[in-house]
Design a protein around this motif. Structure first.
Motif, PDB file in Angstrom:
ATOM      1  N   ARG A  35       0.803  -1.218   0.000  1.00 43.87           N
ATOM      2  CA  ARG A  35       0.000   0.000   0.000  1.00 43.87           C
ATOM      3  C   ARG A  35       0.835   1.268   0.000  1.00 43.87           C
ATOM      4  N   ARG A  70      -5.065   3.050  -5.829  1.00 45.14           N
ATOM      5  CA  ARG A  70      -6.399   3.484  -5.383  1.00 45.14           C
ATOM      6  C   ARG A  70      -7.336   3.892  -6.511  1.00 45.14           C
ATOM      7  N   PHE A  71      -6.774   4.281  -7.667  1.00 44.50           N
ATOM      8  CA  PHE A  71      -7.624   4.739  -8.771  1.00 44.50           C
ATOM      9  C   PHE A  71      -7.234   4.059 -10.084  1.00 44.50           C
ATOM     10  N   PRO A  72      -7.170   2.714 -10.080  1.00 48.83           N
ATOM     11  CA  PRO A  72      -6.645   2.023 -11.272  1.00 48.83           C
ATOM     12  C   PRO A  72      -7.438   2.321 -12.548  1.00 48.83           C
ATOM     13  N   GLU A 125     -10.741  11.190  -7.249  1.00 48.40           N
ATOM     14  CA  GLU A 125     -12.047  10.625  -6.884  1.00 48.40           C
ATOM     15  C   GLU A 125     -13.139  11.196  -7.804  1.00 48.40           C
ATOM     16  N   LEU A 159      -7.590  -2.403  -3.052  1.00 47.36           N
ATOM     17  CA  LEU A 159      -8.922  -2.210  -2.503  1.00 47.36           C
ATOM     18  C   LEU A 159      -9.727  -3.502  -2.442  1.00 47.36           C
ATOM     19  N   ARG A 160      -9.491  -4.416  -3.416  1.00 48.58           N
ATOM     20  CA  ARG A 160     -10.360  -5.593  -3.488  1.00 48.58           C
ATOM     21  C   ARG A 160     -10.152  -6.514  -2.288  1.00 48.58           C
ATOM     22  N   LEU A 161     -11.281  -7.074  -1.835  1.00 46.54           N
ATOM     23  CA  LEU A 161     -11.242  -7.954  -0.670  1.00 46.54           C
ATOM     24  C   LEU A 161     -10.836  -9.368  -1.058  1.00 46.54           C
ATOM     25  N   ASP A 162     -11.166  -9.730  -2.309  1.00 46.55           N
ATOM     26  CA  ASP A 162     -10.820 -11.073  -2.773  1.00 46.55           C
ATOM     27  C   ASP A 162     -10.865 -11.096  -4.285  1.00 46.55           C
ATOM     28  N   LEU A 198     -15.188 -13.221  -6.942  1.00 47.78           N
ATOM     29  CA  LEU A 198     -16.331 -12.340  -6.676  1.00 47.78           C
ATOM     30  C   LEU A 198     -17.220 -12.853  -5.546  1.00 47.78           C
ATOM     31  N   ALA A 238     -15.545 -12.262  -2.355  1.00 48.34           N
ATOM     32  CA  ALA A 238     -15.489 -10.826  -2.065  1.00 48.34           C
ATOM     33  C   ALA A 238     -16.839 -10.337  -1.548  1.00 48.34           C
ATOM     34  N   ILE A 239     -17.925 -10.845  -2.155  1.00 46.22           N
ATOM     35  CA  ILE A 239     -19.271 -10.467  -1.710  1.00 46.22           C
ATOM     36  C   ILE A 239     -19.479 -10.895  -0.255  1.00 46.22           C
ATOM     37  N   LEU A 278     -17.434  -8.707   2.021  1.00 39.14           N
ATOM     38  CA  LEU A 278     -17.970  -7.349   2.140  1.00 39.14           C
ATOM     39  C   LEU A 278     -19.164  -7.326   3.096  1.00 39.14           C
ATOM     40  N   ASN A 279     -20.016  -8.352   2.980  1.00 39.94           N
ATOM     41  CA  ASN A 279     -21.164  -8.409   3.887  1.00 39.94           C
ATOM     42  C   ASN A 279     -20.719  -8.611   5.337  1.00 39.94           C
ATOM     43  N   GLU A 320     -12.157  -4.343   8.020  1.00 38.80           N
ATOM     44  CA  GLU A 320     -11.525  -5.037   6.896  1.00 38.80           C
ATOM     45  C   GLU A 320     -10.381  -5.928   7.377  1.00 38.80           C
ATOM     46  N   PRO A 359     -25.585 -15.376  -3.158  1.00 36.44           N
ATOM     47  CA  PRO A 359     -24.805 -14.331  -2.506  1.00 36.44           C
ATOM     48  C   PRO A 359     -24.864 -13.018  -3.294  1.00 36.44           C
ATOM     49  N   HIS A 360     -25.168 -11.966  -2.582  1.00 46.34           N
ATOM     50  CA  HIS A 360     -25.225 -10.683  -3.265  1.00 46.34           C
ATOM     51  C   HIS A 360     -24.890  -9.568  -2.278  1.00 46.34           C
ATOM     52  N   VAL A 361     -24.606  -8.407  -2.831  1.00 44.14           N
ATOM     53  CA  VAL A 361     -24.403  -7.215  -2.006  1.00 44.14           C
ATOM     54  C   VAL A 361     -25.466  -6.209  -2.387  1.00 44.14           C
ATOM     55  N   SER A 368     -20.003   7.863  -5.301  1.00 48.67           N
ATOM     56  CA  SER A 368     -18.696   7.557  -4.727  1.00 48.67           C
ATOM     57  C   SER A 368     -18.755   6.275  -3.894  1.00 48.67           C
ATOM     58  N   LYS A 423     -19.040   3.314  -6.152  1.00 46.33           N
ATOM     59  CA  LYS A 423     -17.724   3.043  -6.748  1.00 46.33           C
ATOM     60  C   LYS A 423     -16.828   2.298  -5.757  1.00 46.33           C
ATOM     61  N   GLN A 425     -15.124  -1.428  -5.958  1.00 47.61           N
ATOM     62  CA  GLN A 425     -13.673  -1.622  -5.855  1.00 47.61           C
ATOM     63  C   GLN A 425     -13.348  -2.694  -4.825  1.00 47.61           C
ATOM     64  N   LYS A 426     -14.090  -2.681  -3.718  1.00 50.26           N
ATOM     65  CA  LYS A 426     -13.892  -3.700  -2.678  1.00 50.26           C
ATOM     66  C   LYS A 426     -14.164  -5.087  -3.243  1.00 50.26           C
ATOM     67  N   LEU A 427     -15.130  -5.143  -4.164  1.00 54.41           N
ATOM     68  CA  LEU A 427     -15.502  -6.440  -4.725  1.00 54.41           C
ATOM     69  C   LEU A 427     -14.564  -6.876  -5.840  1.00 54.41           C
ATOM     70  N   GLY A 428     -13.616  -6.015  -6.173  1.00 50.90           N
ATOM     71  CA  GLY A 428     -12.631  -6.386  -7.186  1.00 50.90           C
ATOM     72  C   GLY A 428     -13.176  -6.395  -8.609  1.00 50.90           C
ATOM     73  N   SER A 480     -11.787  -2.541 -13.472  1.00 49.31           N
ATOM     74  CA  SER A 480     -11.773  -1.093 -13.272  1.00 49.31           C
ATOM     75  C   SER A 480     -12.441  -0.319 -14.414  1.00 49.31           C
TER      76      SER A 480
END
Lengths: 456, 145
Positions: free
Chosen positions: A43, A154-156, A283, A365-368, A371, A374-375, A378-379, A406, B4-6, B25, B28, B32-35, B38
């Motif tokens: 990071r 952060r802004f790819p 941003e 940023l991605r958690l995994d 998908l 990651a979902i 995130l939950n 996180e 599974p969903h968000v 924002s 977005k 991004q968290k979900l990968g 981009s």
């Protein structure tokens, strides 16, 4: 992920484990663990914000020490234009003279390379498709290596917006090696090429460039004291021994925020400085705003490179000085020498000033990568966050409640790292203990208890 | 059992230009968290921002709802407001009913809906004058490479 070398490191013995740096870091790259700050390599963008904020000076930049200079027969200084803002002098010649007195055999101005970079940016902006539909807008300068790294992690989605023009310190080193070195008739290994840098990020960038360009990077604040004592007297006219290609005002102006775009002089340009300001602008660009702006100069340090974490002078004072120095010859044009040299170098190699190295998406940023996972994460993250106090106190060692959530989801922290949660659980436990304690076996005598009540 | 969903629901206030853009924002950042790829995030972010601004500029109140699952991304922008009297006209580039005040702030260039259309894979607009508008935007994942 590729292993990156970083210039910003922690001096553990000085760190008191306070949480000032973790709150200041624009990429949330620092955690406090076991009472010490800890930098997450993937990071870190080497912006130096933590160096600025740390009162214990526990963050530092890894740079070259002065002893290294002794390993070379011929020592060349590549001073960043921001060096000129550090001293109370009326012209840069005196600082260049001080560099010679210090022991450099040659001074090769990065400011001059900045003028060639200015030409390269002008050409790129000029040739970019005029309409928003044809290409990404706005173009973002990649002169500040911190901004390039910030975009990567952060802004790819803005990677295509980055101008593929190398920053001046890269170009300066390349020109020296190509144009000047062969004429010296000294073997490469005996020539020491040293960049004098205002910030740690440029050190990292030079280290990671892919081919070795310089033999070291010396922080401005390392040289400042000695250079200051070596400045020629007020009024003395100093004949400079060897300066190839003196920079004009435009190159010197690059040291301050707005200097690059002043030189490039493109229509609908914008200059932004300070890492948090840059992040906010990026941003908004990601939301599709500002597509009517053609080109953005973005510098991570306040007031531009003069505000670098390794400089000495107050950034505002330094910026004013640069404006004065850059404006001394009045003209807002590049010299014919610059224009001819630019055309010449381009003729030899069409890509001399630009790079086609793909800038990789290094999103943190991605958690995994999966998908579905990651979902799920995130939950979980949101569920954890709902239990946290959301006052972002930082006492857990993570910069915000969200980042703690996180860290918990990723298995790098636990809920009870939060003081509020810990206290809550202790209270619950204490209540349970009390209830248990009040459960007396029927055979127990109450007499002793009553006496105790009278105790103070 | 649902797959599974968000799901993320964000209220949007009409005429509040200070908070404008916050919903897009957040959408977005969630993606991004979900990968999510981009380039796709960029399309969703731009479309969501335009839809959010439409609520801020033209409606009394509304919300943005993001739903992400294995099939794709859906963003719903729903508002209570004056609705769109002539949808065909509203879809024309450069057409806008925004007030001079709003235009002076740099908004209302008449590019909102055309821009949304450009960014989405599926777009449905359901609107009723003096009741409100419901915009459904869907985005497919890029084919696996």
């Amino acid at each position: 992920m590729e292993l990156r070398t970083h210039s910003v490191v922690l001096e553990a013995e000085k760190c008191k484990g306070c949480t000032n740096c973790i709150k200041q870091c624009p990429t949330e790259a620092i955690r406090v663990r076991n009472g010490k700050a800890f930098i997450l390599t993937e990071r870190c963008i080497d912006c130096g914000e933590c160096i600025r904020i740390c009162e214990n000076h526990a963050k530092k930049a890894v740079a070259t020490d002065l002893e290294t200079l002794a390993h070379y027969d011929y020592r060349v200084a590549l001073p960043a234009p921001s060096l000129y803002a550090q001293f109370k002098v009326e012209k840069p010649e005196k600082i260049i003279a001080a560099l010679y007195r210090f022991g450099f055999d040659e001074v090769y101005e990065v400011a001059f390379a900045a003028e060639l970079t200015t030409c390269a940016i002008q050409e790129c902006v000029e040739n970019h498709p005029k309409t928003n539909a044809a290409g990404p807008y706005p173009l973002i300068s990649s002169s500040c290596p911190v901004v390039t790294r910030l975009v990567q992690i952060r802004f790819p989605s803005l990677i295509p917006n980055l101008l593929p023009v190398d920053p001046p310190y890269i170009t300066a080193a390349k020109i020296f090696l190509q144009e000047r070195l062969p004429r010296l008739n000294i073997p490469r290994e005996k020539v020491g090429l040293f960049f004098i840098t205002p910030c740690p990020a440029k050190i990292t960038d030079l280290n990671n460039y892919g081919q070795p360009l310089v033999d070291g990077a010396l922080p401005i604040n390392l040289l400042f004291g000695e250079l200051n004592s070596l400045l020629p007297e007020q009024g003395t006219v100093q004949a400079l021994p060897l300066v190839h290609h003196r920079s004009g005002g435009i190159g010197i102006g690059w040291a301050r925020a707005g200097g690059e775009s002043w030189g490039v002089n493109a229509e609908n340009a914008l200059a932004v400085d300070g890492i948090q300001n840059v992040a906010r602008l990026l941003e908004e660009i990601e939301l599709g705003k500002f597509h009517d702006i053609r080109y953005i100069e973005a510098l991570a340090c306040p007031q531009g490179c003069v505000g670098g974490a390794l400089t000495v002078e107050n950034p505002f004072v330094a910026r004013a000085r640069i404006q004065k120095l850059a404006g001394r010859d009045g003209a807002h044009t590049l010299s014919n020498e610059v224009k001819m040299m630019y055309a010449d170098l381009k003729r030899q190699d069409a890509h001399f000033f630009t790079h086609d190295k793909g800038i990789p998406d290094q999103s943190v940023l991605r958690l995994d990568r999966d998908l579905a996972k990651a979902i799920e994460k995130l939950n979980q993250l949101e569920a954890i966050l709902a239990k946290l106090p959301e006052i972002d106190c930082g006492a857990c060692g993570s910069p915000t409640c969200r980042s703690l959530a996180e860290d918990v989801v990723q298995g790098n922290a636990q809920m009870t790292d939060c003081l509020f949660i810990l206290r809550e659980q202790l209270e619950k436990l204490a209540r349970k203990l009390l209830i248990l304690a009040q459960n007396r076996p029927p055979a127990m005598d109450w007499a002793n208890e009553k006496e105790e009540e009278n105790d103070p | 059992m649902t797959e599974p969903h968000v799901r993320l629901e964000i209220p949007v206030e009409g005429n509040n230009f200070t908070a404008a853009g916050e919903a897009a924002s957040r959408v977005k950042k969630t993606l991004q968290k979900l990968g999510i790829d981009s380039t796709l995030i960029r399309r969703v972010a731009i479309a969501t921002y335009e839809a959010e601004m439409n609520i801020v500029i033209h409606a009394d109140a509304g919300k943005i709802v993001l739903q992400v699952d294995a099939d794709g991304i859906t963003v719903l922008a729903e508002d209570r407001g004056k609705g769109i009297p002539d949808l065909e006209k509203a879809m024309t580039a450069g057409f806008s009913t925004a007030s001079d005040r709003v235009r002076a702030m740099g908004f209302g260039a008449g590019m909102g809906l055309p821009n949304i259309k450009k960014c989405t894979d599926y777009l449905a607009i359901d609107t009723e004058v003096n009741i409100g508008t419901k915009v459904v935007m869907k985005f497919n994942y890029p084919a696996a490479t």
